[in-house]
Design an enzyme around this catalytic site. Structure first.
Site, PDB file in Angstrom:
ATOM      1  N   PRO A   1       0.795  -1.233   0.000  1.00 15.95           N
ATOM      2  CA  PRO A   1       0.000   0.000   0.000  1.00 15.95           C
ATOM      3  C   PRO A   1       0.826   1.281   0.000  1.00 15.95           C
ATOM      4  O   PRO A   1       0.349   2.319  -0.468  1.00 15.95           O
ATOM      5  CB  PRO A   1      -0.826  -0.120   1.288  1.00 15.95           C
ATOM      6  CG  PRO A   1      -0.938  -1.594   1.521  1.00 15.95           C
ATOM      7  CD  PRO A   1       0.397  -2.144   1.092  1.00 15.95           C
ATOM      8  N   ASP A   2       2.050   1.244   0.525  1.00 12.22           N
ATOM      9  CA  ASP A   2       2.841   2.480   0.624  1.00 12.22           C
ATOM     10  C   ASP A   2       3.255   3.027  -0.738  1.00 12.22           C
ATOM     11  O   ASP A   2       2.897   4.165  -1.082  1.00 12.22           O
ATOM     12  CB  ASP A   2       4.058   2.244   1.509  1.00 12.22           C
ATOM     13  CG  ASP A   2       3.689   2.174   2.980  1.00 12.22           C
ATOM     14  OD1 ASP A   2       3.696   3.222   3.629  1.00 12.22           O
ATOM     15  OD2 ASP A   2       3.397   1.078   3.475  1.00 12.22           O
TER      16      ASP A   2
END
Length: 404
Positions: A173-174
């Site tokens: 997700p980052d």
């Protein structure tokens, strides 16, 4: 040299770890002046974790920090000090963009949120990256990449048949949310050129991740089905998987999309009879007999070097790629000849190879122009040249511990 795409744009980078710094990295690559605000009292986590250059720890020696913060400047400020927070306000007036990825509400308590910074600079574009966004019933929950993957359903889709869910292997997700945020900033800059108005962008890691996994969501929405975990297999195509090769932990990915590629694979395996075998003659038949087919291919690939087999299969019209380790990617000849790798002489670590810019523009050539900054290396430059402080004022603030 041609003007860089974001030349003349200045970015206030209040972020740390991965999502925020990776957003700023994209803007820095495009030519923006990105000023990272940090402190020795609360250094970016990536400054304190390995890998370190030559195995020696140090705030300027972290490999992941030096990768994700290329082309940036570093301003050392102790944000617990009210005078440091005032400096951030002054700098925000001189910036076009601000980036932060603290937990929801943290900057608001410090008086550094968009609500406050935009009062003096209505043209400011600010993006906040947080696990679940700035609003909503779970916005204040602590979030990490692994928890966001679980909340968003990616973990439920990841794993092998008849086994438990697995993590995707990295904090997906980052960097994913960072690219969403960088694109949103470019869109906001385009809009500001036409309206003169700034904008606030609330980027949720959860929502950015869910946006790139439509197949799993639509299977549930349209058919009421939880997609099964099935390793590397495709829902329709076969053979489609990762197969063991000669040596220890060497693998190759093979993807056959149609009957022509299937015939090419049979020819490459010197097993042309398989192309007319009733078990494998059509896509549907191959999928129905996938276990048996995978075993045949796996028995064959085990006899070959994975890199040599990659080249051989590609030459024979079979989509295939060797599964490379990080070390093997870092020495990949294709990436080398494309100019993807950069080697800049960092003042603390010396020259190291880093991933460079992932785009090639014909009219606005982008590049990695400087290595990641040493902590606080641009403090005097920012204070004097951008904010106009005198030498005496700068020294007084330094003596008061503002630049820690």
């Amino acid at each position: 040299m041609a003007t860089l795409p974001l030349q003349g744009i200045r970015v206030l980078d209040l972020s740390w770890v991965w999502a925020g710094p990776y957003t700023g990295l994209q803007l820095a690559h495009l030519g923006a002046e990105v000023i990272k605000v940090e402190s020795t009292l609360r250094p970016d986590i990536n400054r304190r974790i390995p890998p370190f250059a030559e195995g020696r720890a140090g705030l300027d020696r972290g490999g992941s920090f030096n990768q994700w913060n290329q082309n940036k400047r570093s301003l050392a400020l102790d944000l617990a000090n009210p005078k440091a927070r005032e400096i951030v306000h002054q700098l925000a007036k001189k910036c076009d963009v601000a980036i932060e990825n603290f937990s929801a509400g943290v900057l608001d308590k410090m008086g550094l949120s968009y609500q406050y910074l935009s009062r003096d600079n209505p043209r400011l574009i600010m993006v906040s990256l947080s696990g679940y966004g700035q609003t909503g019933p779970i916005s204040r929950n602590v979030a990490y990449g692994a928890t966001v993957m679980a909340m968003g359903g990616l973990t439920a889709l990841t794993g092998y048949r008849d086994q438990e869910p697995r993590s995707a292997g990295l904090s997906y997700p980052d960097p994913n949310s960072a690219l969403h945020a960088a694109f949103a900033i470019l869109a906001a800059l385009w809009r500001r050129d036409r309206t003169g108005q700034g904008e606030y962008i609330d980027c949720s890691l959860l929502e950015a991740m869910v946006a790139v996994m439509p197949e799993g969501l639509m299977a549930q929405v349209m058919r009421g089905e939880q997609p099964p975990r099935d390793g590397n297999r495709d829902p329709v195509l076969a053979p489609y998987g990762v197969y063991r090769c000669a040596g220890e932990d060497n693998w190759i990915s093979i993807c056959v999309r149609d009957d022509n590629e299937w015939r090419n694979l049979c020819w490459a395996m010197d097993q042309e009879a398989l192309s007319t075998d009733p078990r494998f003659v059509t896509v549907a038949a191959r999928k129905h007999n996938e276990d048996e087919l995978d075993q045949i291919i796996d028995n064959w690939t085990r006899n070959f070097d994975f890199l040599e087999l990659e080249k051989s299969l590609q030459q024979k019209g079979v989509p295939a790629a060797a599964v490379r380790s990080a070390r093997e990617v870092a020495t990949d000849q294709h990436l080398e000849e494309r100019g993807f790798f950069v080697r800049l002489n960092h003042p603390e670590t010396g020259p190291y190879t880093h991933a460079g810019t992932p785009w090639h523009f014909s009219a606005t050539p982008v590049s990695v122009r400087r290595p990641a900054p040493q902590l606080g290396e641009a403090t005097e430059y920012v204070m004097k040249e951008i904010l106009g402080y005198s030498d005496g004022e700068y020294k007084k603030l330094a003596a008061e511990g503002v630049f820690k």
